[in-house]
Design a protein around this motif. Structure first.
Motif, PDB file in Angstrom:
ATOM      1  N   SER A 109      11.907 -23.700 -39.539  1.00 17.03           N
ATOM      2  CA  SER A 109      10.142 -24.086 -39.224  1.00 17.03           C
ATOM      3  C   SER A 109       9.954 -23.741 -37.842  1.00 17.03           C
ATOM      4  N   VAL A 110      10.670 -23.994 -36.650  1.00 13.96           N
ATOM      5  CA  VAL A 110      10.571 -23.761 -35.358  1.00 13.96           C
ATOM      6  C   VAL A 110      10.605 -22.073 -35.251  1.00 13.96           C
ATOM      7  N   GLY A 111      11.467 -21.616 -36.151  1.00 10.24           N
ATOM      8  CA  GLY A 111      11.533 -19.907 -36.192  1.00 10.24           C
ATOM      9  C   GLY A 111      10.313 -19.328 -36.582  1.00 10.24           C
ATOM     10  N   CYS A 112       9.793 -19.993 -37.480  1.00  6.61           N
ATOM     11  CA  CYS A 112       8.369 -19.502 -38.147  1.00  6.61           C
ATOM     12  C   CYS A 112       7.362 -19.580 -36.883  1.00  6.61           C
ATOM     13  N   ILE A 113       7.422 -20.746 -36.028  1.00  2.00           N
ATOM     14  CA  ILE A 113       6.364 -20.931 -35.323  1.00  2.00           C
ATOM     15  C   ILE A 113       6.396 -19.898 -34.115  1.00  2.00           C
ATOM     16  N   TRP A 114       7.764 -19.746 -33.708  1.00  4.01           N
ATOM     17  CA  TRP A 114       7.668 -18.951 -32.591  1.00  4.01           C
ATOM     18  C   TRP A 114       7.592 -17.238 -33.054  1.00  4.01           C
ATOM     19  N   ALA A 115       7.981 -17.042 -34.209  1.00  7.52           N
ATOM     20  CA  ALA A 115       7.567 -15.782 -34.624  1.00  7.52           C
ATOM     21  C   ALA A 115       6.112 -15.385 -34.625  1.00  7.52           C
ATOM     22  N   TYR A 116       5.425 -16.337 -35.124  1.00 14.86           N
ATOM     23  CA  TYR A 116       4.002 -15.931 -35.351  1.00 14.86           C
ATOM     24  C   TYR A 116       3.395 -15.842 -33.920  1.00 14.86           C
ATOM     25  N   ALA A 117       3.982 -16.878 -32.877  1.00 13.03           N
ATOM     26  CA  ALA A 117       3.319 -16.899 -31.436  1.00 13.03           C
ATOM     27  C   ALA A 117       3.526 -15.684 -30.516  1.00 13.03           C
ATOM     28  N   GLN A 118       4.575 -14.771 -31.131  1.00 16.63           N
ATOM     29  CA  GLN A 118       5.003 -13.550 -30.504  1.00 16.63           C
ATOM     30  C   GLN A 118       4.062 -12.432 -30.878  1.00 16.63           C
ATOM     31  N   THR A 119       3.250 -12.606 -32.122  1.00 20.85           N
ATOM     32  CA  THR A 119       2.299 -11.648 -32.597  1.00 20.85           C
ATOM     33  C   THR A 119       1.075 -11.407 -31.578  1.00 20.85           C
ATOM     34  N   ASN A 120       1.295 -12.491 -30.596  1.00 21.70           N
ATOM     35  CA  ASN A 120       0.140 -12.112 -29.515  1.00 21.70           C
ATOM     36  C   ASN A 120       0.752 -11.500 -28.260  1.00 21.70           C
ATOM     37  N   SER A 121       0.181 -10.521 -27.911  1.00 26.19           N
ATOM     38  CA  SER A 121       0.849  -9.703 -26.902  1.00 26.19           C
ATOM     39  C   SER A 121       0.890 -10.406 -25.686  1.00 26.19           C
ATOM     40  N   LEU A 122      -0.060 -11.410 -25.121  1.00 23.50           N
ATOM     41  CA  LEU A 122       0.065 -11.959 -23.915  1.00 23.50           C
ATOM     42  C   LEU A 122       1.122 -13.001 -24.023  1.00 23.50           C
ATOM     43  N   ILE A 123       1.229 -13.701 -25.201  1.00 23.02           N
ATOM     44  CA  ILE A 123       2.399 -14.519 -25.171  1.00 23.02           C
ATOM     45  C   ILE A 123       3.824 -13.838 -25.182  1.00 23.02           C
ATOM     46  N   LYS A 124       3.992 -12.580 -25.991  1.00 22.20           N
ATOM     47  CA  LYS A 124       5.112 -12.107 -25.884  1.00 22.20           C
ATOM     48  C   LYS A 124       5.500 -11.457 -24.418  1.00 22.20           C
ATOM     49  N   GLU A 125       4.399 -11.354 -23.763  1.00 23.77           N
ATOM     50  CA  GLU A 125       4.756 -10.671 -22.199  1.00 23.77           C
ATOM     51  C   GLU A 125       5.203 -12.018 -21.367  1.00 23.77           C
ATOM     52  N   LYS A 126       4.427 -13.295 -21.602  1.00 21.73           N
ATOM     53  CA  LYS A 126       4.606 -14.462 -20.468  1.00 21.73           C
ATOM     54  C   LYS A 126       5.697 -15.115 -20.823  1.00 21.73           C
ATOM     55  N   TYR A 127       6.092 -15.407 -22.249  1.00 22.86           N
ATOM     56  CA  TYR A 127       7.015 -16.419 -22.635  1.00 22.86           C
ATOM     57  C   TYR A 127       8.169 -15.701 -23.210  1.00 22.86           C
ATOM     58  N   THR A 128       9.339 -16.314 -22.880  1.00 29.67           N
ATOM     59  CA  THR A 128      10.503 -15.810 -23.338  1.00 29.67           C
ATOM     60  C   THR A 128      11.359 -17.147 -23.894  1.00 29.67           C
ATOM     61  N   ALA A 129      11.757 -17.126 -25.287  1.00 32.70           N
ATOM     62  CA  ALA A 129      12.474 -18.243 -25.777  1.00 32.70           C
ATOM     63  C   ALA A 129      14.067 -18.216 -25.388  1.00 32.70           C
ATOM     64  N   LYS A 130      14.367 -19.331 -24.830  1.00 35.82           N
ATOM     65  CA  LYS A 130      15.806 -19.138 -24.114  1.00 35.82           C
ATOM     66  C   LYS A 130      16.773 -19.464 -25.433  1.00 35.82           C
ATOM     67  N   GLU A 131      16.727 -20.394 -25.973  1.00 40.92           N
ATOM     68  CA  GLU A 131      17.892 -20.305 -27.248  1.00 40.92           C
ATOM     69  C   GLU A 131      17.208 -21.626 -28.479  1.00 40.92           C
ATOM     70  N   PHE A 132      17.436 -21.263 -29.561  1.00 43.38           N
ATOM     71  CA  PHE A 132      17.619 -22.608 -30.368  1.00 43.38           C
ATOM     72  C   PHE A 132      18.506 -23.355 -30.344  1.00 43.38           C
ATOM     73  N   LEU A 133      18.516 -24.793 -30.502  1.00 38.26           N
ATOM     74  CA  LEU A 133      19.163 -25.565 -30.575  1.00 38.26           C
ATOM     75  C   LEU A 133      19.480 -26.441 -31.825  1.00 38.26           C
ATOM     76  N   VAL A 134      20.648 -26.371 -32.686  1.00 36.72           N
ATOM     77  CA  VAL A 134      20.664 -26.907 -33.938  1.00 36.72           C
ATOM     78  C   VAL A 134      21.651 -27.774 -33.986  1.00 36.72           C
ATOM     79  N   MET A 135      22.392 -28.071 -33.221  1.00 39.93           N
ATOM     80  CA  MET A 135      23.521 -29.198 -33.060  1.00 39.93           C
ATOM     81  C   MET A 135      23.120 -30.224 -32.243  1.00 39.93           C
ATOM     82  N   LYS A 136      23.303 -31.476 -32.451  1.00 36.15           N
ATOM     83  CA  LYS A 136      23.110 -32.712 -31.497  1.00 36.15           C
ATOM     84  C   LYS A 136      24.244 -32.515 -30.537  1.00 36.15           C
TER      85      LYS A 136
END
Length: 607
Positions: free
Chosen positions: A14-41
């Protein structure tokens, strides 16, 4: 499974889908970087200590991680007060979001319902760009809040798999004791309005399909990356006969090509259309289904009406059951208790129906979700609903809580308390092979219902102080003691299985024999019956052969459509070696093999 030396988790679809779509905007792709996905508590303090000046921290929130997310979010905010905290997911209450935000002042934004477009707009807003914040609850300026519009076209939505967003996660856990499985969404939404569910209500009522090219590429990705298990997030797989048949053939071809995925699970179309048996046959032939599971919830007409549930067409269901039997694939049905309109008596009748046709009921307490109709005050008042907080288990840092329904205007709390202990007794002792042959024998010979047998069984141990009684005494008042969650699969079952099935097996079967002698009709086959039951499970955990002498064809009489023939018969119980690298002990093996029943020995007639 509990006790396994392995941990099975999921890639964060679910969060992968949200971040994947966010990056379709060139400004977001330029200004934001995803550090990592946390999947384990992990230890929240350690996680926060390792953060390097985070700007935005996002949480996907549901019942299994809600309190952990809140704890971690609060600690992030304390250490990094300028970090923007964003919550989304099904446990963010849509109608009570204002109260939710007031209770948790460290949360800056809540994204409601579908998140792709709303989250992209939020990121643009935080960059000072004009954007539509529909579906976003803002802590500091919420005067103009409006709900998000439903995403009408899913075609532009990119796949997190094919973009490579999860490649690092796959590499990170490769060769470890953690296996990450995949979630694939071929369509989104549900036309049904089951009142206990937050899936089809409101904005997600109409079903939208994903682009077939995307689905094809994701299945291919799973095969190439050795993904063992795939869960389909569709609410009604099989609703689109031609399309879903094509997807099933794709899965089969991918497994043939790569050896992966090995198995999968789906939520079948609620009305069980005739096409389901054809689609299921393709998946069964490919060995992709380890069980065929159907969500019945109940068979009681009044309850089905109250929960707005259209139930399954039995002819189609039985066709699928037959196909599964031919391919040695177990069939299970999901049931829930209590439900408005259902009585304790009717719930017992539902259990008996499925045990009579040798279908495994998986019985869960009804959990009230914050975005389901069942949570609404009007519905609660109409059906006399009472729910209580129930612990779903602790991690080292916090306790997760669910709202468990414990009373309706047709089932009292005491009735629910007892009927769920009954369900626990049948599932734990019958479905895992501790007592099933005995119960089936008395069902066939004396017409004793399974629920009658197991009602006497659990009450006998509850009222006495035998060795096995401690596993019932603990649940005398499980509702008030907040132990209901322990009754449907937990570490407590694992402990009981190892104790009664391995360490004190002879003692338990002596107690079982005592129960039968004191409560059931006297029968000349009792000794042989207990002997067969004792040797039914592969409790030695190794290769073995045990010979059992009977005065008749007792095992065949119990397990097949044949009459009891009084002729001396010798059986041999043959066990195979258990894979100890997969199952560290007897209890773990039982829990892992619940549906395929690989815990059973082969009982053969001796020459």
């Amino acid at each position: 499974p509990e006790g396994s030396s392995h941990f099975w988790g999921y890639l964060p679809y679910s969060v992968g889908c949200i971040w994947a779509y966010a990056q379709t905007n060139s400004l977001i792709k330029e200004k934001y970087t995803a550090k990592e996905f946390l999947v384990m508590k992990e230890d929240p303090d350690q996680l926060v200590a390792n953060l390097e000046s985070p700007k935005v921290f996002c949480f996907s929130d549901y019942v299994w991680n809600h309190n952990y997310n809140l704890l971690l979010a609060q600690k992030v905010k304390e250490k990094h007060p300028d970090c923007v905290i964003v919550f989304g997911g099904p446990s963010v209450p849509t109608k009570e979001c204002e109260q939710f935000m007031a209770q948790h002042e460290f949360i800056d934004y809540a994204v409601l319902n579908e998140g792709e477009i709303s989250f992209q707009n939020l990121l643009l807003h935080m960059l000072g760009e004009p954007s539509d914040l529909g579906g976003v609850w803002c802590r500091h300026d919420n005067k103009d809040f409006k709900p998000a519009q439903r995403i009408h076209d899913l075609t532009p939505m990119p796949s997190p798999y094919t973009l490579g967003l999860f490649d690092d996660l796959v590499k990170k856990y490769q060769g470890t004791n953690v296996t990450l499985n995949a979630i694939i969404e071929t369509n989104r939404g549900c036309p049904f309005k089951c009142t206990f569910c937050d899936w089809g209500n409101g904005t997600l009522g109409k079903v939208k399909t994903m682009d077939m090219e995307r689905v094809t590429q994701e299945i291919e990705w799973c095969g190439k990356n050795n993904i063992e298990f795939v869960t389909f997030a569709d609410a009604n797989f099989g609703a689109f006969k031609k399309r879903d048949m094509e997807i099933s053939h794709l899965l089969a071809a991918t497994k043939e090509k790569y050896g992966y995925p090995k198995t999968m699970s789906v939520s079948w179309h609620k009305n069980m259309a005739p096409a389901i048996s054809e689609i299921a046959s393709v998946l069964l032939d490919a060995g992709l289904l380890r069980r065929f599971a159907v969500g019945f919830q109940t068979l009681t007409d009044n309850a089905l009406l109250a929960i707005k549930r259209t139930n399954i067409v039995f002819d189609t269901f039985m066709n699928v059951v037959k196909a599964c039997e031919e391919k040695n694939v177990p069939v299970a049905v999901d049931l829930m208790a209590p439900l408005p309109g259902d009585t304790a008596k009717e719930f017992r009748n539902t259990m008996d129906f499925f045990y009579d046709i040798d279908v495994i009921p998986v019985i869960s307490p009804t959990v009230v979700l914050p975005n389901a109709e069942m949570y609404e005050p009007e519905y609660q008042k109409q059906h006399g609903l009472v729910w209580k907080e129930n612990s779903t288990g602790n991690n080292p840092w916090t306790e997760e809580i669910e709202l468990a329904l414990v009373q309706t205007n047709t089932m009292t709390q005491k009735e629910f308390n007892d009927v769920f202990v009954l369900a626990y007794a049948v599932e734990s002792f019958h479905s895992y092979g501790f007592t099933d042959l005995v119960a089936k024998y008395y069902r066939k010979k004396y017409d004793m219902k399974f629920t009658t047998f197991y009602d006497m069984f659990w009450k006998y141990f509850m009222q006495n102080n035998f060795h096995a009684s401690k596993y019932f005494h603990r649940y005398r008042n499980h509702v008030d003691d907040k132990r209901t969650s322990e009754l449907y699969g937990s570490v407590y079952l694992l402990k009981m299985f190892n104790d009664l099935g391995k360490e004190n097996r002879e003692l338990f079967y002596a107690e079982l024999k005592k129960f039968v002698k004191e409560n059931l009709p006297n029968d000349e086959n009792l000794d042989a019956l207990i002997n067969l039951q004792y040797n039914w499970q592969n409790h030695e955990h190794r290769s073995s052969r045990v010979h059992i002498s009977c005065n008749n064809n007792l095992f065949d009489y119990i397990t097949s459509d044949t009459e009891l023939v009084e002729k001396a018969t010798k059986y041999t119980a043959v066990a195979s070696e258990v894979d100890k690298s997969r199952w560290k002990d007897f209890g773990a093996m039982l829990m892992g093999c619940r549906y395929n029943r690989e815990w059973a020995k082969r009982i053969l007639k001796s020459a």
